[in-house]
Design a protein around this motif. Structure first.
Motif, PDB file in Angstrom:
ATOM      1  N   GLY A  69      12.080   0.187   4.043  1.00 21.63           N
ATOM      2  CA  GLY A  69      12.940   0.913   3.121  1.00 21.63           C
ATOM      3  C   GLY A  69      12.271   1.624   1.968  1.00 21.63           C
ATOM      4  N   PRO A  70      11.165   1.100   1.376  1.00 22.45           N
ATOM      5  CA  PRO A  70      10.613   1.741   0.184  1.00 22.45           C
ATOM      6  C   PRO A  70       9.807   2.989   0.502  1.00 22.45           C
ATOM      7  N   GLY A  71       9.642   3.855  -0.511  1.00 25.84           N
ATOM      8  CA  GLY A  71       8.916   5.093  -0.296  1.00 25.84           C
ATOM      9  C   GLY A  71       7.543   5.162  -0.931  1.00 25.84           C
ATOM     10  N   THR A  72       7.270   4.335  -1.925  1.00 29.79           N
ATOM     11  CA  THR A  72       6.025   4.509  -2.663  1.00 29.79           C
ATOM     12  C   THR A  72       4.784   4.346  -1.787  1.00 29.79           C
ATOM     13  N   SER A  73       3.893   5.301  -1.876  1.00 30.48           N
ATOM     14  CA  SER A  73       2.649   5.215  -1.118  1.00 30.48           C
ATOM     15  C   SER A  73       1.652   4.262  -1.770  1.00 30.48           C
ATOM     16  N   ASP A  74       1.987   3.725  -2.954  1.00 31.28           N
ATOM     17  CA  ASP A  74       1.120   2.731  -3.588  1.00 31.28           C
ATOM     18  C   ASP A  74       1.036   1.445  -2.773  1.00 31.28           C
ATOM     19  N   LEU A  75       2.037   1.184  -1.940  1.00 40.82           N
ATOM     20  CA  LEU A  75       2.014  -0.024  -1.113  1.00 40.82           C
ATOM     21  C   LEU A  75       0.787  -0.070  -0.210  1.00 40.82           C
ATOM     22  N   THR A  76       0.300   1.107   0.178  1.00 47.16           N
ATOM     23  CA  THR A  76      -0.922   1.169   0.995  1.00 47.16           C
ATOM     24  C   THR A  76      -2.031   1.901   0.257  1.00 47.16           C
ATOM     25  N   GLY A  77      -1.837   2.100  -1.045  1.00 44.09           N
ATOM     26  CA  GLY A  77      -2.848   2.727  -1.884  1.00 44.09           C
ATOM     27  C   GLY A  77      -3.481   1.708  -2.805  1.00 44.09           C
ATOM     28  N   PRO A  78      -3.481   1.951  -4.108  1.00 41.79           N
ATOM     29  CA  PRO A  78      -4.151   1.040  -5.048  1.00 41.79           C
ATOM     30  C   PRO A  78      -3.613  -0.388  -5.027  1.00 41.79           C
ATOM     31  N   LYS A  79      -2.344  -0.559  -4.636  1.00 42.82           N
ATOM     32  CA  LYS A  79      -1.740  -1.889  -4.644  1.00 42.82           C
ATOM     33  C   LYS A  79      -1.656  -2.505  -3.244  1.00 42.82           C
ATOM     34  N   CYS A  80      -2.427  -2.019  -2.309  1.00 39.77           N
ATOM     35  CA  CYS A  80      -2.344  -2.500  -0.934  1.00 39.77           C
ATOM     36  C   CYS A  80      -2.618  -3.998  -0.848  1.00 39.77           C
ATOM     37  N   SER A  81      -2.094  -4.620   0.195  1.00 44.27           N
ATOM     38  CA  SER A  81      -2.205  -6.070   0.375  1.00 44.27           C
ATOM     39  C   SER A  81      -2.523  -6.387   1.830  1.00 44.27           C
TER      40      SER A  81
END
Length: 409
Positions: free
Chosen positions: A130-142
């Motif tokens: 559901g979310p759109g932010t590309s930070d999930l796989t960018g600087p904040k990736c896990s």
């Protein structure tokens, strides 16, 4: 009667047999996987996610059981109410007290980022649709996270690049005044500038705005060829409806929605939404596989057709469960690592892969909303303008600043 040596031998053999018990019983307690759909069940994104996401997860479980009938899957659900604190507290309770192995969906970027931090240090996995932010796989990736359906980079680049190459070079941005809207505008504006286009202006509006008249008059007066809507759900619906009242598209300007779902078009209606451009990774009427899934989905959702977010829940759930079976484990990092090891394939997104940064990569599509006379049936809303190959659809791996990539993990 057993001699002492024979008794000891049998005892040692029994211990060895116990230690050699199948890993599935050790790693997957009771042979059961527990997944939780954390979504918007009551707010303004409930049409594009919500109960439909729960149904999509259950359909994925049904299909997985045909492949692995001995592995049981339990599905639970909860409403995060679009609040990061509720999302993170629910995730924490699910993991610590209810032994949830994976959290699915989680619309709204702020909620997803909060949930990701809870999951990061746990043994759970986060399969975000559901979310759109590309930070999930960018600087904040896990290492525990896979981001499946779309992100702001893919949406902005897909729509902007296609329209720019079609000669539509003058752009105006109507942007929701929060981080998600700013990210959409920034990503699209970067493409416009890189391709030699011109940004004639921009305006930012509050979320849940009722009156877009002043914003749309500025856009109309800018003489831009494209008015880009960097907003979402209710704000997009209202801005498109009011743009039709102002005669913006009939006056020769194009509307480009940088985030729009099938449910938004349904809420607007073809009369007002016709001609609008958008980028999506899934459309229910694309091929026999998507239509078959849409029919199963509609049978449980009172005739509604699935959105891309809901399709992403199905595909992400199915691939997660396949990885659980392949890894013989429910440890989030182990399962996500397994997802990254091999290509993905499902009837909704076709061939794809999960990259090192957790980004699921697949083809994206530029669509245009049909005119009422072009629609042959209910929910027949899109015509495909262009296929964006997977290799071009998402941000290059090297540009994301994901620590997992830098560390080579």
């Amino acid at each position: 009667m057993l001699t002492l040596s024979r008794a000891c031998g049998r005892l040692l053999a029994g211990v060895a047999l116990a230690l050699a018990a199948p890993a599935a019983r050790a790693e997957i307690p009771d042979g059961t996987v527990k997944i939780g759909v954390l979504t918007d069940l009551s707010g303004f994104a409930s049409d594009s996610t919500g109960e439909g996401s729960v149904v999509a997860a259950r359909l994925a479980v049904e299909d997985f059981r045909k492949e692995q009938p001995k592995l049981q899957v339990e599905v639970i659900q909860s409403d995060h109410q679009n609040k990061p604190d509720i999302g993170s507290s629910t995730a924490r309770r699910w993991i610590a007290q209810e032994r949830v192995d994976a959290i699915l969906d989680v619309p709204f970027s702020s909620v997803a980022l909060a949930v990701q931090e809870v999951v990061r240090d746990s043994r759970a996995a986060f399969i975000a649709s559901g979310p759109g932010t590309s930070d999930l796989t960018g600087p904040k990736c896990s290492p525990n996270t896979v981001h499946w359906t779309y992100d702001t980079w893919a949406l902005a680049h897909g729509t902007a690049l296609a329209l720019l190459r079609a000669g539509k070079t003058r752009w105006f941005f109507l942007t929701a005044d929060y981080a998600f809207g700013h990210a959409l505008e920034a990503d699209a504006a970067a493409v416009v500038k890189a391709e030699g286009g011109t940004i004639t202006g921009n305006v930012r509006h509050p979320t849940a705005a009722a009156d877009f008249s002043s914003f749309l008059l500025q856009a109309q007066g800018s003489r831009a060829q494209v008015i880009a809507l960097a907003n979402a759900v209710g704000d997009t619906v209202n801005s498109v409806k009011q743009a039709a009242e102002f005669g913006i598209t009939s006056g020769g300007q194009d509307l480009a929605a940088l985030l729009m779902q099938l449910s938004d078009v349904h809420a607007i209606g073809l009369k007002d939404a016709q001609g609008l451009y958008l980028t999506e990774g899934f459309y229910w009427d694309a091929n026999p596989g998507t239509r078959a899934f849409a029919d199963r989905f509609a049978a449980r959702m009172k005739g509604r057709r699935p959105t891309a977010n809901q399709a992403g829940v199905y595909a992400g759930t199915l691939d997660y469960l396949r990885a659980v079976a392949a890894a013989d484990s429910t440890d989030g990092r182990v399962v996500v690592a397994k997802m990254k090891e091999r290509p993905t394939r499902d009837p909704l997104f076709g061939d794809g892969m999960v990259r090192e940064d957790g980004r699921h990569v697949h083809d994206m599509y530029l669509f245009q909303v049909k005119a009422p006379g072009e629609s042959a049936a209910p929910w027949d809303y899109y015509k495909r303008v262009q296929t964006i190959p997977a290799a071009e659809a998402f941000r290059p791996l090297a540009d994301g600043r994901c620590p997992l990539v830098r560390a080579g993990k």
